[in-house]
Design a protein around this motif. Sequence first.
Motif, PDB file in Angstrom:
ATOM      1  N   LEU A   1       0.830  -1.206   0.000  1.00  0.00           N
ATOM      2  CA  LEU A   1       0.000   0.000   0.000  1.00  0.00           C
ATOM      3  C   LEU A   1       0.868   1.262   0.000  1.00  0.00           C
ATOM      4  O   LEU A   1       0.565   2.237  -0.696  1.00  0.00           O
ATOM      5  N   PHE A   2       1.940   1.248   0.793  1.00  0.00           N
ATOM      6  CA  PHE A   2       2.829   2.413   0.839  1.00  0.00           C
ATOM      7  C   PHE A   2       3.429   2.696  -0.531  1.00  0.00           C
ATOM      8  O   PHE A   2       3.430   3.849  -0.992  1.00  0.00           O
ATOM      9  N   VAL A   3       3.947   1.656  -1.194  1.00  0.00           N
ATOM     10  CA  VAL A   3       4.584   1.848  -2.493  1.00  0.00           C
ATOM     11  C   VAL A   3       3.571   2.368  -3.515  1.00  0.00           C
ATOM     12  O   VAL A   3       3.877   3.251  -4.336  1.00  0.00           O
ATOM     13  N   LEU A   4       2.342   1.855  -3.467  1.00  0.00           N
ATOM     14  CA  LEU A   4       1.308   2.315  -4.400  1.00  0.00           C
ATOM     15  C   LEU A   4       0.984   3.792  -4.204  1.00  0.00           C
ATOM     16  O   LEU A   4       0.809   4.546  -5.166  1.00  0.00           O
ATOM     17  N   ILE A   5       0.900   4.212  -2.944  1.00  0.00           N
ATOM     18  CA  ILE A   5       0.506   5.598  -2.655  1.00  0.00           C
ATOM     19  C   ILE A   5       1.665   6.551  -2.809  1.00  0.00           C
ATOM     20  O   ILE A   5       1.511   7.675  -3.330  1.00  0.00           O
ATOM     21  N   ALA A   6       2.866   6.143  -2.362  1.00  0.00           N
ATOM     22  CA  ALA A   6       4.029   7.049  -2.389  1.00  0.00           C
ATOM     23  C   ALA A   6       4.776   7.011  -3.724  1.00  0.00           C
ATOM     24  O   ALA A   6       5.796   7.692  -3.868  1.00  0.00           O
ATOM     25  N   ARG A   7       4.271   6.250  -4.678  1.00  0.00           N
ATOM     26  CA  ARG A   7       4.948   6.138  -5.964  1.00  0.00           C
ATOM     27  C   ARG A   7       5.077   7.510  -6.627  1.00  0.00           C
ATOM     28  O   ARG A   7       4.098   8.262  -6.709  1.00  0.00           O
ATOM     29  N   GLY A   8       6.290   7.838  -7.072  1.00  0.00           N
ATOM     30  CA  GLY A   8       6.547   9.124  -7.704  1.00  0.00           C
ATOM     31  C   GLY A   8       7.035  10.190  -6.757  1.00  0.00           C
ATOM     32  O   GLY A   8       7.437  11.269  -7.191  1.00  0.00           O
ATOM     33  N   SER A   9       7.012   9.919  -5.438  1.00  0.00           N
ATOM     34  CA  SER A   9       7.465  10.920  -4.467  1.00  0.00           C
ATOM     35  C   SER A   9       8.982  10.946  -4.330  1.00  0.00           C
ATOM     36  O   SER A   9       9.547  11.867  -3.755  1.00  0.00           O
ATOM     37  N   GLY A  10       9.648   9.901  -4.853  1.00  0.00           N
ATOM     38  CA  GLY A  10      11.088   9.811  -4.698  1.00  0.00           C
ATOM     39  C   GLY A  10      11.502   9.148  -3.399  1.00  0.00           C
ATOM     40  O   GLY A  10      12.700   9.001  -3.122  1.00  0.00           O
ATOM     41  N   ASN A  11      10.535   8.740  -2.585  1.00  0.00           N
ATOM     42  CA  ASN A  11      10.836   8.119  -1.290  1.00  0.00           C
ATOM     43  C   ASN A  11      10.209   6.733  -1.157  1.00  0.00           C
ATOM     44  O   ASN A  11       9.933   6.274  -0.054  1.00  0.00           O
ATOM     45  N   GLU A  12      10.040   6.065  -2.289  1.00  0.00           N
ATOM     46  CA  GLU A  12       9.448   4.737  -2.253  1.00  0.00           C
ATOM     47  C   GLU A  12      10.288   3.760  -1.427  1.00  0.00           C
ATOM     48  O   GLU A  12       9.767   2.784  -0.897  1.00  0.00           O
ATOM     49  N   GLN A  13      11.606   4.049  -1.335  1.00  0.00           N
ATOM     50  CA  GLN A  13      12.490   3.151  -0.587  1.00  0.00           C
ATOM     51  C   GLN A  13      12.206   3.137   0.913  1.00  0.00           C
ATOM     52  O   GLN A  13      12.703   2.268   1.644  1.00  0.00           O
ATOM     53  N   ALA A  14      11.366   4.066   1.366  1.00  0.00           N
ATOM     54  CA  ALA A  14      11.054   4.129   2.803  1.00  0.00           C
ATOM     55  C   ALA A  14       9.899   3.212   3.186  1.00  0.00           C
ATOM     56  O   ALA A  14       9.335   3.348   4.275  1.00  0.00           O
ATOM     57  N   TRP A  15       9.580   2.237   2.339  1.00  0.00           N
ATOM     58  CA  TRP A  15       8.453   1.336   2.629  1.00  0.00           C
ATOM     59  C   TRP A  15       8.665   0.558   3.935  1.00  0.00           C
ATOM     60  O   TRP A  15       7.703   0.118   4.565  1.00  0.00           O
ATOM     61  N   GLY A  16       9.907   0.412   4.350  1.00  0.00           N
ATOM     62  CA  GLY A  16      10.162  -0.307   5.595  1.00  0.00           C
ATOM     63  C   GLY A  16       9.579   0.385   6.816  1.00  0.00           C
ATOM     64  O   GLY A  16       9.392  -0.248   7.868  1.00  0.00           O
ATOM     65  N   ALA A  17       9.260   1.687   6.685  1.00  0.00           N
ATOM     66  CA  ALA A  17       8.731   2.436   7.840  1.00  0.00           C
ATOM     67  C   ALA A  17       7.330   1.995   8.229  1.00  0.00           C
ATOM     68  O   ALA A  17       6.872   2.323   9.340  1.00  0.00           O
ATOM     69  N   VAL A  18       6.649   1.247   7.358  1.00  0.00           N
ATOM     70  CA  VAL A  18       5.257   0.884   7.662  1.00  0.00           C
ATOM     71  C   VAL A  18       5.088  -0.612   7.958  1.00  0.00           C
ATOM     72  O   VAL A  18       3.964  -1.076   8.137  1.00  0.00           O
TER      73      VAL A  18
END
Length: 624
Positions: free
Chosen positions: A134-151
């Motif tokens: 869900l994080f990657v889908l929503i944050a896609r294009g923000s440049g911070n997709e690599q932060a998916w581990g935070a959730v």
Amino acid sequence: MTNPTVIQTSLDPEEGAAGAGRRPSIAARIGAMGQNRIGALLLLGTTLAAIIWANVSLGSYQTFWQTHLMVGIGDLHLDFTLHALVNDALMAVFFFTVGLEVRREFAIGELTSWSRALVPVAAAIAGLVVPALLFVLIARGSGNEQAWGAVISSDTAFLVGALALIGPRVPGRLRVFLLALAVVDDIGALSIIALVYTEHFTPLPLLIAAAGLAGVYFTRYLPSGRGPVYASLAIVVWLAFLASGVHPTLAGVAIALLVPVYRPNRSDVERALELARTFRQSPNTEYARAAANSLRESISINERLQSAYAPYVAYVILPLFALANAGVVLNPEVLAGAAGSTLTWGVVVGLVVGKLLGVFGSSAVLRRLKIGELGAGLTLDRVLGGAAVCGIGFTISLFIVDLAIDDELAQNEARVGVLAASVVAFVLATIIFRISDAVRPDDDSGQTLARPVDPARDHVLGNPYAPYTIVEYGDFQCGFCLKASGSILEVRDVLGDRLRYVWRHAPLVQIHPNALAAAEATEAAAAQGGFFDFARALFDDQDNQRPSDIIRIADDLGLDLERFEKDLISAEVTGRVRDDMLDAEAMNITAVPTLFINGRRHSGPYDARSLLRALTNATDTPVV
């Protein structure tokens, strides 16, 4: 006839002075809820303090935590900021305690049996994967997709503390489920930190770390002085991890997984008792030291370390971490930016919705497919509330935000998301638990046997499929249970194979010091087909149920002593007794003996004539 005021299943306040039927909630044995509650409140308080500090004076907040500390001699020195000291050094102690809990659960805890662990393990895995997607889908294009581990990870400290504050009326089974889930959740989070968020890797120092870890493993064989050796090797391993580029907090986990854990051994307990008796007869410093050391050594170092470090983690380390990492500026501009940030919304949706869908959805599917077991009293509405609590991802979420995101503005947006998600998850869980409690009728609470009799699992005396059933929740040191069991045997003499008698454990651990050991001993005897013979022997001598007495009884009954002693400290035996105790808590059993007649709770006298009358009333058919 037995006095009804003494044997009421809901104990009368005017019960006799002995208080034989009174005991505190079984949940008190499963966890220190008071410490968890205080720790959660302290963590919340320091979080608010950090936010206030950062908003009153952001400059002083940042300046303070960027203060440098240097430790070393000559060219050998370490240079840390206060912030790094908290995140890299103190948090290694936190992860060490997490590792101890992981080690314990896999050795003697909830994760020893695959059938028992299946649902929480599946829920934990789904709770890792769904939020990340869900994080990657929503944050896609923000440049911070690599932060998916935070959730991906729930905050165990907040989770347990929140359960103590807002949990359902009977939280025991849910708490065990969530702790097992949290262990797997932590393993996933730690693995991801090691594999994904290690940027500069130098393999050579890990050879030193491996040698240090080997030393940690073999330290258990030292006859004495193990504490200083463990401490010295832990420092070496931590420094080696730091030099390798692998986050040094993982050194704490690696060390913890090598610390031995075991159930107390009978011979060690007997030796401790003998030394204590010697000290009582001849009080002096030497005997006192020997007795104290023997008592300490009878408990595994894993459990001793957990007990020793738990207060420091709850009251010092985690609050300091919150103070150092939760300082988010919350002015209108920042809040407006966060409200429009896909990074912030990715964190909120990932934690709140992702955890809810992952944990609850997987549990519901497994229950629907009848795979795994949730346990008596742990209904899906309880799991739904627990899944909502899992959305509090505070500690490791903030920890990974600091590792995964370099831009300060983006870090701020992610931290706003973590804080917002934690608040939303807490409120949502509160609502779910309150609704869950409200829709449960008080008048029927605990009046129906929560777990139906299963001849393949339960201890059944008589025809396993008899038309009449009496289930007794009892304690082998309780005099009233002795009388109740005798009355039930009289009823069996009348009804023969038309009655099955089922025993389940509800030891009065605060009243009878040997009751839990006696219950586990009957389970060890059951592995050799001697449950009811062993139970009768315990009832025949209720004053002598110490470890040596238990072994004597096993020997008198002709049991294989080597197998019996091995089974006595097995996780399976512990789990059987604990399951019965959790079932008792789920049905609000606060006194023993508590009887269920054909699945309904019995109130009133339990002499043979009264039980026969109750069986007639339960079936509307005369039993004699």
